[in-house]
Design a protein around this motif. Structure first.
Motif, PDB file in Angstrom:
ATOM      1  N   TYR A  81      51.204  10.881  10.138  1.00 53.93           N
ATOM      2  CA  TYR A  81      51.727  10.675  11.495  1.00 53.93           C
ATOM      3  C   TYR A  81      51.453   9.267  12.013  1.00 53.93           C
ATOM      4  O   TYR A  81      51.850   8.918  13.129  1.00 53.93           O
ATOM      5  CB  TYR A  81      51.188  11.732  12.462  1.00 53.93           C
ATOM      6  N   ALA A  82      50.780   8.460  11.213  1.00 54.33           N
ATOM      7  CA  ALA A  82      50.539   7.049  11.536  1.00 54.33           C
ATOM      8  C   ALA A  82      50.200   6.338  10.240  1.00 54.33           C
ATOM      9  O   ALA A  82      49.957   6.972   9.206  1.00 54.33           O
ATOM     10  CB  ALA A  82      49.410   6.905  12.552  1.00 54.33           C
ATOM     11  N   ALA A  83      50.174   5.024  10.280  1.00 55.53           N
ATOM     12  CA  ALA A  83      49.805   4.253   9.094  1.00 55.53           C
ATOM     13  C   ALA A  83      48.330   4.479   8.771  1.00 55.53           C
ATOM     14  O   ALA A  83      47.527   4.834   9.639  1.00 55.53           O
ATOM     15  CB  ALA A  83      50.069   2.768   9.333  1.00 55.53           C
ATOM     16  N   ALA A  84      47.973   4.271   7.522  1.00 56.75           N
ATOM     17  CA  ALA A  84      46.573   4.409   7.115  1.00 56.75           C
ATOM     18  C   ALA A  84      45.700   3.427   7.905  1.00 56.75           C
ATOM     19  O   ALA A  84      45.974   2.221   7.913  1.00 56.75           O
ATOM     20  CB  ALA A  84      46.435   4.150   5.620  1.00 56.75           C
ATOM     21  N   PRO A 140      46.254   3.614  16.461  1.00 57.11           N
ATOM     22  CA  PRO A 140      47.114   3.994  15.333  1.00 57.11           C
ATOM     23  C   PRO A 140      48.410   3.200  15.324  1.00 57.11           C
ATOM     24  O   PRO A 140      49.036   2.990  16.371  1.00 57.11           O
ATOM     25  CB  PRO A 140      47.347   5.488  15.554  1.00 57.11           C
ATOM     26  N   GLN A 141      48.799   2.776  14.125  1.00 56.92           N
ATOM     27  CA  GLN A 141      49.992   1.959  13.931  1.00 56.92           C
ATOM     28  C   GLN A 141      51.147   2.821  13.423  1.00 56.92           C
ATOM     29  O   GLN A 141      50.934   3.918  12.912  1.00 56.92           O
ATOM     30  CB  GLN A 141      49.689   0.837  12.938  1.00 56.92           C
ATOM     31  N   PRO A 142      52.387   2.354  13.543  1.00 54.25           N
ATOM     32  CA  PRO A 142      53.540   3.164  13.104  1.00 54.25           C
ATOM     33  C   PRO A 142      53.416   3.597  11.653  1.00 54.25           C
ATOM     34  O   PRO A 142      52.903   2.858  10.805  1.00 54.25           O
ATOM     35  CB  PRO A 142      54.720   2.205  13.309  1.00 54.25           C
ATOM     36  N   VAL A 143      53.873   4.803  11.389  1.00 56.77           N
ATOM     37  CA  VAL A 143      53.785   5.374  10.043  1.00 56.77           C
ATOM     38  C   VAL A 143      54.530   4.499   9.040  1.00 56.77           C
ATOM     39  O   VAL A 143      55.570   3.907   9.357  1.00 56.77           O
ATOM     40  CB  VAL A 143      54.332   6.818  10.032  1.00 56.77           C
ATOM     41  N   THR A 144      54.004   4.379   7.837  1.00 57.84           N
ATOM     42  CA  THR A 144      54.644   3.600   6.775  1.00 57.84           C
ATOM     43  C   THR A 144      55.740   4.444   6.123  1.00 57.84           C
ATOM     44  O   THR A 144      55.464   5.543   5.627  1.00 57.84           O
ATOM     45  CB  THR A 144      53.616   3.187   5.705  1.00 57.84           C
ATOM     46  N   GLU A 162      38.955   6.959   4.607  1.00 64.81           N
ATOM     47  CA  GLU A 162      39.410   6.373   5.870  1.00 64.81           C
ATOM     48  C   GLU A 162      40.913   6.576   6.061  1.00 64.81           C
ATOM     49  O   GLU A 162      41.408   6.571   7.191  1.00 64.81           O
ATOM     50  CB  GLU A 162      39.074   4.885   5.914  1.00 64.81           C
ATOM     51  N   ASP A 163      41.643   6.730   4.974  1.00 62.06           N
ATOM     52  CA  ASP A 163      43.082   7.019   5.026  1.00 62.06           C
ATOM     53  C   ASP A 163      43.240   8.507   5.323  1.00 62.06           C
ATOM     54  O   ASP A 163      43.332   9.338   4.430  1.00 62.06           O
ATOM     55  CB  ASP A 163      43.723   6.660   3.682  1.00 62.06           C
ATOM     56  N   CYS A 164      43.270   8.856   6.610  1.00 66.96           N
ATOM     57  CA  CYS A 164      43.118  10.270   6.989  1.00 66.96           C
ATOM     58  C   CYS A 164      44.111  10.763   8.034  1.00 66.96           C
ATOM     59  O   CYS A 164      44.013  11.929   8.454  1.00 66.96           O
ATOM     60  CB  CYS A 164      41.705  10.493   7.519  1.00 66.96           C
ATOM     61  N   LEU A 165      45.066   9.942   8.462  1.00 65.46           N
ATOM     62  CA  LEU A 165      45.908  10.343   9.591  1.00 65.46           C
ATOM     63  C   LEU A 165      47.091  11.184   9.118  1.00 65.46           C
ATOM     64  O   LEU A 165      48.230  10.728   9.024  1.00 65.46           O
ATOM     65  CB  LEU A 165      46.351   9.112  10.377  1.00 65.46           C
ATOM     66  N   TYR A 166      46.783  12.448   8.836  1.00 67.74           N
ATOM     67  CA  TYR A 166      47.766  13.404   8.335  1.00 67.74           C
ATOM     68  C   TYR A 166      47.731  14.660   9.197  1.00 67.74           C
ATOM     69  O   TYR A 166      46.709  15.009   9.783  1.00 67.74           O
ATOM     70  CB  TYR A 166      47.457  13.776   6.883  1.00 67.74           C
ATOM     71  N   LEU A 167      48.867  15.340   9.254  1.00 66.46           N
ATOM     72  CA  LEU A 167      48.949  16.600   9.972  1.00 66.46           C
ATOM     73  C   LEU A 167      49.603  17.661   9.097  1.00 66.46           C
ATOM     74  O   LEU A 167      50.240  17.362   8.079  1.00 66.46           O
ATOM     75  CB  LEU A 167      49.672  16.435  11.307  1.00 66.46           C
ATOM     76  N   ASN A 168      49.440  18.906   9.512  1.00 69.17           N
ATOM     77  CA  ASN A 168      49.976  20.061   8.787  1.00 69.17           C
ATOM     78  C   ASN A 168      50.718  20.943   9.782  1.00 69.17           C
ATOM     79  O   ASN A 168      50.317  21.051  10.945  1.00 69.17           O
ATOM     80  CB  ASN A 168      48.839  20.859   8.139  1.00 69.17           C
TER      81      ASN A 168
END
Length: 534
Positions: free
Chosen positions: A54-57, A67-71, A110-116
């Motif tokens: 939901y955002a860039a790493a 949080p930055q825009p998703v890649t 640290e690369d953790c900005l994920y959703l389910n």
């Protein structure tokens, strides 16, 4: 020989087909690219999308930034695996590790900005199902949104889309520093984990219709530090309008004197992560303490002293800068280039090496931007989000929360301008124990802090405990109440019912419990501190 090889090949193909029984969802186009989910394993008609970014790493140049825009990605992302939790300390068997059945999670990063997402209606943009955003607890320093107890297919089975998230924790999610504040266009630092949560709400606003959800009917809820996060979101002006109801679980109400200490009944022993630990020393890299023998040591390094007159944010920034400068991380580039493991342990290294007590912010802080004031202040001055609330706790929680919860609900009744209501509850089912896991039950006893999570998600099948039919019935009752609140802003459902808002004239709670025969026996009454057969 050829015949045997042919038969072996057929058997292998059949085994492969039997193992790959997941049905695929329609392909959805969302921010970043296309995604496809898989069918849930137990509730018919439910699909789960695991590990959607939901955002860039938030790594390298994005470490300690909003949080930055998703890649964007190419092709169709098959969302069949949960992704990284935020970097945190290693979990050990016993206590919550064994209670929840950890061990299959993705590596911490640290690369953790994920959703389910769990949903019945992927691709149906006209379904307009209510949406619930789940924010996990863990003292702002541990936990993740895909823990076994958070299996949300039962929520989707009741026509509520559930979204769970990972967000930055500990030093990665909440560190303050004067150079970070100087770099920020808003002049502040810290609260990155809260900004992650707000970003997930913005993501829901823009994308949830693709999954069958209604962006104008979103509930936020969380437990322990997740409940603390809900409190911060309800106070934050940045989250206003992104959600429409809230449930605060085991995170307190308004601050009031505790006149019934007996209600705690061992609650601190079952505390998960420690909501108030973020600024304390001696754990997980947020701070340091005495040596292994707990004996005082003379300070070998004379640390700079904070000047007088600093506010909370400025003092936190000063404390972080002292540690970072000592370690040689005296520029933003050096701080962002530092290894994950070093940064995580830095405050403890500092304290052990210098003999000075050091601390780095590891929890939300009032910064004047993300958070303007405390939850209590916002409730009392009328600036808290004016939405329907549920608020409660467990019988053996972090102390007796009943007075604070009642005070909050009554405050809402007095302060609301649009008729929003607040409902109070207590979970009073001591969890059953067959003696097979003393490494759990020597610490987690009774209706301990977090014990209600199995019931709210109706995920009891993932637990080792010897559940009774009464437990399953109680779980169904609680799941129905929570999903009704997501749908109708009323835990009873659209026609109302026994569970009334908690007010000064009717200060009762819904007490979720079993009777002495282990039959479901919840009732709307005064909260209890001791079960009648104890």
């Amino acid at each position: 020989m050829k015949k045997l090889l042919f038969i072996a090949g057929i058997l292998t193909l059949m085994a492969s087909c039997q193992c790959n029984t997941e049905k695929l969802s329609p392909v959805l186009s969302i921010e970043g690219g296309q995604v496809q989910g898989v069918s849930a394993d137990r509730v018919k008609g439910v699909f789960v999308f695991r590990g959607i970014p939901y955002a860039a790493a938030p790594i390298r140049e994005n470490r300690w930034k909003a949080p930055q825009p998703v890649t964007p990605w190419e092709g169709i992302k098959l969302c069949n695996r949960f992704d990284h939790p935020s970097y945190q300390h290693i979990q050990y068997k016993g206590g919550y590790y064994t209670e929840w059945g950890y061990g299959d999670e993705a590596p911490f990063s640290e690369d953790c900005l994920y959703l389910n997402i769990w949903t019945k209606k992927p691709g149906d943009v006209n379904a307009k199902l209510p949406v619930a955003l789940w924010i996990h607890g863990g003292g702002y320093r541990e936990g993740w949104g895909s823990e076994p107890e958070f299996d949300a297919q039962e929520w989707a089975g009741k026509d509520v889309i559930l979204v769970s998230i990972n967000y930055r924790l500990g030093i990665y999610g909440f560190m303050t520093h004067p150079d970070l504040s100087a770099e920020s266009p808003n002049g502040v630092s810290g609260n990155y984990g809260i900004l992650d949560q707000i970003e997930s709400l913005k993501w829901i606003k823009k994308n949830i219709a693709q999954f069958g959800g209604d962006p104008d009917n979103v509930m936020i809820f969380g437990q322990s530090a997740g409940g603390g996060s809900v409190r911060t979101l309800c106070e934050s002006p940045l989250a206003r309008g992104l959600f429409h109801k809230a449930i605060i679980m085991s995170a307190g109400g308004l601050t009031v004197p505790n006149n019934n200490a007996a209600g705690a009944r061992g609650g601190m022993g079952g505390m998960r992560g420690g909501m108030g630990m973020g600024m304390m020393g001696g754990f997980g890299g947020f701070g340091g303490g005495a040596n292994a023998n707990n004996t005082p040591r003379p300070a070998a390094y004379k640390a700079p002293q904070a000047p007088e007159g600093l506010n909370a944010l400025q003092r936190a920034e000063f404390n972080t800068k002292v540690i970072m400068d000592w370690a040689g991380y005296n520029t933003l580039q050096k701080m962002r280039n530092a290894d994950t493991e070093v940064i995580y342990s830095l405050a403890t290294i500092y304290s052990n090496a210098t003999g000075n007590q050091g601390s780095i912010t590891g929890m939300p802080i009032v910064d004047g931007y993300v958070s303007k004031e405390s939850f209590d202040e916002a409730a009392l001055d009328g600036t808290l989000a004016d939405v329907p609330y549920m608020c409660g706790y467990t019988l053996n929680d972090m102390g007796n929360m009943s007075a604070g919860v009642a005070a909050f609900c009554q405050n809402r009744a007095e302060m609301t301008k649009n008729g929003s209501k607040a409902y109070a509850y207590e979970f009073a089912r001591p969890l059953p124990d067959d003696g097979s896991h003393p490494e759990v039950t020597q610490r987690l006893r009774g209706a301990f802090h977090s014990s209600d999570l199995w019931f709210v998600f109706k995920s009891l099948q993932h637990c080792w405990r010897p559940w009774t039919q009464g437990d399953w019935d109680l779980s169904e009752k609680m799941l129905t109440a929570w999903t009704n609140f997501a749908k109708y802003s009323d835990p009873n459902g659209p026609q109302g019912g026994e569970w009334k808002p908690c007010t000064k004239d009717d200060p009762n709670f819904m007490v979720f419990k079993l009777d002495e025969n282990d039959a479901e026996n919840s009732e709307f009454t005064q909260p209890i501190t001791k079960l009648p057969w104890e």
